[in-house]
Design a protein around this motif. Structure first.
Motif, PDB file in Angstrom:
ATOM      1  N   VAL A   1       7.381  -4.872  -7.894  1.00 31.42           N
ATOM      2  CA  VAL A   1       6.918  -3.683  -8.396  1.00 31.42           C
ATOM      3  C   VAL A   1       6.736  -2.740  -7.405  1.00 31.42           C
ATOM      4  N   ILE A   2       7.184  -1.338  -7.584  1.00 28.73           N
ATOM      5  CA  ILE A   2       7.115  -0.410  -6.550  1.00 28.73           C
ATOM      6  C   ILE A   2       6.961   0.874  -7.301  1.00 28.73           C
ATOM      7  N   ASP A   3       6.206   1.966  -6.564  1.00 27.08           N
ATOM      8  CA  ASP A   3       6.061   3.314  -7.071  1.00 27.08           C
ATOM      9  C   ASP A   3       5.111   3.168  -8.254  1.00 27.08           C
ATOM     10  N   GLU A   4       4.051   2.277  -8.034  1.00 28.96           N
ATOM     11  CA  GLU A   4       2.811   2.401  -8.929  1.00 28.96           C
ATOM     12  C   GLU A   4       1.575   2.299  -8.459  1.00 28.96           C
ATOM     13  N   PRO A   5       0.325   2.546  -8.798  1.00 28.10           N
ATOM     14  CA  PRO A   5      -0.962   2.364  -8.164  1.00 28.10           C
ATOM     15  C   PRO A   5      -1.146   0.958  -7.828  1.00 28.10           C
ATOM     16  N   HIS A   6      -1.231   0.515  -6.370  1.00 26.38           N
ATOM     17  CA  HIS A   6      -1.702  -0.679  -5.992  1.00 26.38           C
ATOM     18  C   HIS A   6      -0.340  -1.561  -5.594  1.00 26.38           C
ATOM     19  N   ALA A   7       0.597  -0.549  -5.323  1.00 25.50           N
ATOM     20  CA  ALA A   7       1.958  -1.352  -5.153  1.00 25.50           C
ATOM     21  C   ALA A   7       2.611  -0.360  -4.047  1.00 25.50           C
ATOM     22  N   PRO A   8       3.661  -0.868  -3.128  1.00 22.25           N
ATOM     23  CA  PRO A   8       4.557   0.142  -2.370  1.00 22.25           C
ATOM     24  C   PRO A   8       5.065   1.170  -3.082  1.00 22.25           C
ATOM     25  N   ARG A   9       4.725   2.440  -2.455  1.00 27.54           N
ATOM     26  CA  ARG A   9       5.245   3.667  -3.019  1.00 27.54           C
ATOM     27  C   ARG A   9       6.362   4.492  -2.426  1.00 27.54           C
ATOM     28  N   TRP A  10       6.281   4.126  -1.017  1.00 27.57           N
ATOM     29  CA  TRP A  10       6.983   5.221  -0.198  1.00 27.57           C
ATOM     30  C   TRP A  10       7.346   4.610   1.199  1.00 27.57           C
ATOM     31  N   PHE A  11       8.467   5.023   1.971  1.00 25.93           N
ATOM     32  CA  PHE A  11       8.411   4.283   3.523  1.00 25.93           C
ATOM     33  C   PHE A  11       9.022   5.322   4.194  1.00 25.93           C
ATOM     34  N   GLU A  12       8.527   5.401   5.280  1.00 26.50           N
ATOM     35  CA  GLU A  12       8.816   6.477   6.292  1.00 26.50           C
ATOM     36  C   GLU A  12       8.953   5.768   7.824  1.00 26.50           C
ATOM     37  N   LEU A  13      10.126   6.304   8.359  1.00 31.60           N
ATOM     38  CA  LEU A  13      10.124   6.143   9.577  1.00 31.60           C
ATOM     39  C   LEU A  13       9.847   7.151  10.491  1.00 31.60           C
ATOM     40  N   HIS A  14       8.855   6.760  11.274  1.00 33.66           N
ATOM     41  CA  HIS A  14       8.186   8.133  12.325  1.00 33.66           C
ATOM     42  C   HIS A  14       8.991   7.684  13.610  1.00 33.66           C
ATOM     43  N   ALA A  15       9.827   8.759  13.858  1.00 31.88           N
ATOM     44  CA  ALA A  15      10.779   8.577  14.847  1.00 31.88           C
ATOM     45  C   ALA A  15      10.655   9.684  16.123  1.00 31.88           C
ATOM     46  N   ARG A  16      10.855   8.915  17.472  1.00 28.31           N
ATOM     47  CA  ARG A  16      10.743   9.991  18.414  1.00 28.31           C
ATOM     48  C   ARG A  16      12.222  10.579  18.691  1.00 28.31           C
ATOM     49  N   ASP A  17      13.225  10.005  18.461  1.00 29.14           N
ATOM     50  CA  ASP A  17      14.461  10.525  18.130  1.00 29.14           C
ATOM     51  C   ASP A  17      15.275  10.628  17.122  1.00 29.14           C
ATOM     52  N   TYR A  18      14.780  11.594  16.316  1.00 30.25           N
ATOM     53  CA  TYR A  18      14.939  11.846  14.660  1.00 30.25           C
ATOM     54  C   TYR A  18      16.513  11.792  14.475  1.00 30.25           C
ATOM     55  N   ASP A  19      17.450  12.502  15.327  1.00 29.31           N
ATOM     56  CA  ASP A  19      18.730  12.491  14.951  1.00 29.31           C
ATOM     57  C   ASP A  19      19.485  10.970  15.084  1.00 29.31           C
ATOM     58  N   ARG A  20      19.073  10.196  16.251  1.00 28.72           N
ATOM     59  CA  ARG A  20      19.572   8.833  16.479  1.00 28.72           C
ATOM     60  C   ARG A  20      19.207   8.217  15.592  1.00 28.72           C
ATOM     61  N   ALA A  21      17.866   8.214  14.796  1.00 32.26           N
ATOM     62  CA  ALA A  21      17.407   7.410  13.970  1.00 32.26           C
ATOM     63  C   ALA A  21      17.963   7.390  12.709  1.00 32.26           C
ATOM     64  N   GLU A  22      18.331   8.720  12.310  1.00 32.41           N
ATOM     65  CA  GLU A  22      19.002   9.127  11.217  1.00 32.41           C
ATOM     66  C   GLU A  22      20.259   8.458  10.974  1.00 32.41           C
ATOM     67  N   GLY A  23      21.006   8.629  12.246  1.00 32.45           N
ATOM     68  CA  GLY A  23      22.665   8.186  12.315  1.00 32.45           C
ATOM     69  C   GLY A  23      22.552   6.709  12.435  1.00 32.45           C
ATOM     70  N   PHE A  24      21.387   6.025  13.010  1.00 32.43           N
ATOM     71  CA  PHE A  24      21.935   4.612  13.011  1.00 32.43           C
ATOM     72  C   PHE A  24      21.283   3.978  11.454  1.00 32.43           C
ATOM     73  N   TYR A  25      20.443   4.452  10.985  1.00 32.80           N
ATOM     74  CA  TYR A  25      20.125   3.820   9.652  1.00 32.80           C
ATOM     75  C   TYR A  25      21.418   4.016   8.667  1.00 32.80           C
ATOM     76  N   SER A  26      21.983   5.306   8.648  1.00 31.83           N
ATOM     77  CA  SER A  26      23.028   5.619   8.103  1.00 31.83           C
ATOM     78  C   SER A  26      24.277   4.929   8.389  1.00 31.83           C
ATOM     79  N   GLU A  27      24.494   4.526   9.403  1.00 31.93           N
ATOM     80  CA  GLU A  27      25.786   3.752   9.978  1.00 31.93           C
ATOM     81  C   GLU A  27      25.536   2.314   9.373  1.00 31.93           C
ATOM     82  N   VAL A  28      24.390   1.776   9.507  1.00 33.49           N
ATOM     83  CA  VAL A  28      24.069   0.246   9.595  1.00 33.49           C
ATOM     84  C   VAL A  28      23.934  -0.156   8.125  1.00 33.49           C
ATOM     85  N   PHE A  29      23.114   0.849   7.313  1.00 30.17           N
ATOM     86  CA  PHE A  29      22.568   0.472   5.922  1.00 30.17           C
ATOM     87  C   PHE A  29      23.350   1.316   4.856  1.00 30.17           C
ATOM     88  N   SER A  30      24.099   2.312   5.151  1.00 28.84           N
ATOM     89  CA  SER A  30      24.886   3.023   4.252  1.00 28.84           C
ATOM     90  C   SER A  30      24.100   4.086   3.500  1.00 28.84           C
TER      91      SER A  30
END
Length: 254
Positions: free
Chosen positions: A133-162
């Protein structure tokens, strides 16, 4: 979104808690989210599952209080082939923290350190698909990557995980990008260079709650701490907290 029988490949599919005090964790999350804690498995190092109304929500396992790993919530992304995903990730700058291992007939997992220093797990499902179950009370709702290198993080996950990413406008000086796979938003990357020390980025899971302020009272009453107080955002009312052993997570009221 509600219940689901599988996760989109490349999206978060499972979370687990490494805890130096699992008995306290069992009690704390039962009070905060009404989760039921399953029996510990001797075959898997004392690993057990938290359930919501009989549906798997998260895992947990004991760790040594004197060991190198702090109490932490970990996020896993679904992949069709863990070995191939590890190879792509390494080619894109990640390092392997734990190589691919098969977990009985449940699936295969690996753990990576991404190029910006955040730990991320991979899960190739076989019989076990992840949280139900997702996006309901008492279940996982959202996931954030807090990144020091914002551009590199965005590029990595886009490349590897589409991931297909889109920066959210109207947030002042804050850089915040949401990631989608197909039509489904699955996670976000936020620029945390001003808040984090060099080499430290991290994933944060938000759990849904019906009332953030009431939930903060429960956190305090049962030994947890409030790291960032309740605040209203374009994404709902949010807060960041830690459980009694220090594992950090967010709570979100839509």
């Amino acid at each position: 979104m509600g219940t689901r029988d599988h996760a989109i490949m490349g999206s978060p599919c499972w979370i687990d808690l490494m805890s130096t005090n699992v008995e306290t964790a069992r009690a704390f999350y039962a009070e905060l989210f009404s989760w039921e804690a399953g029996e510990a498995s001797g075959d898997f190092g004392g690993y057990f599952m938290f359930m919501r109304d009989g549906v798997p929500i998260a895992g947990a396992m004991p760790i040594d209080s004197q060991g190198p790993i702090p109490d932490v919530w970990s996020t896993y992304l679904a992949v069709p082939d863990a070995g191939a995903a590890v190879a792509r990730a390494e080619a894109a700058g990640a390092t392997v923290a734990a190589p691919v291992v098969r977990i009985a007939d449940l699936g295969e997992m690996a753990v990576l350190i991404d190029p910006v220093g955040a730990t991320i797990g991979l899960w190739q499902p076989i019989e076990f698909q992840g949280f139900g179950v997702i996006d309901e009370p008492h279940a996982p709702r959202w996931f954030e990557l807090h990144a020091r290198d914002y551009d590199r993080a965005e590029g990595f996950y886009s490349e590897v995980f589409s991931w297909v990413t889109r920066e959210v406008s109207g947030l002042g000086n804050t850089h915040y990008t949401t990631a989608s796979i197909g039509e489904q938003r699955v996670a976000a990357v936020t620029d945390s260079v001003e808040e984090l020390p060099v080499g430290l980025s991290y994933w944060l899971v938000y759990f849904g709650v019906e009332n953030v302020d009431a939930s903060l009272d429960v956190v305090r009453a049962h030994g947890g701490s409030v790291l960032a107080p309740a605040r209203d955002t374009p994404f709902g009312r949010l807060a960041t907290v830690a459980d009694p052993s220090g594992a950090t997570f967010g709570i979100a009221q839509s």
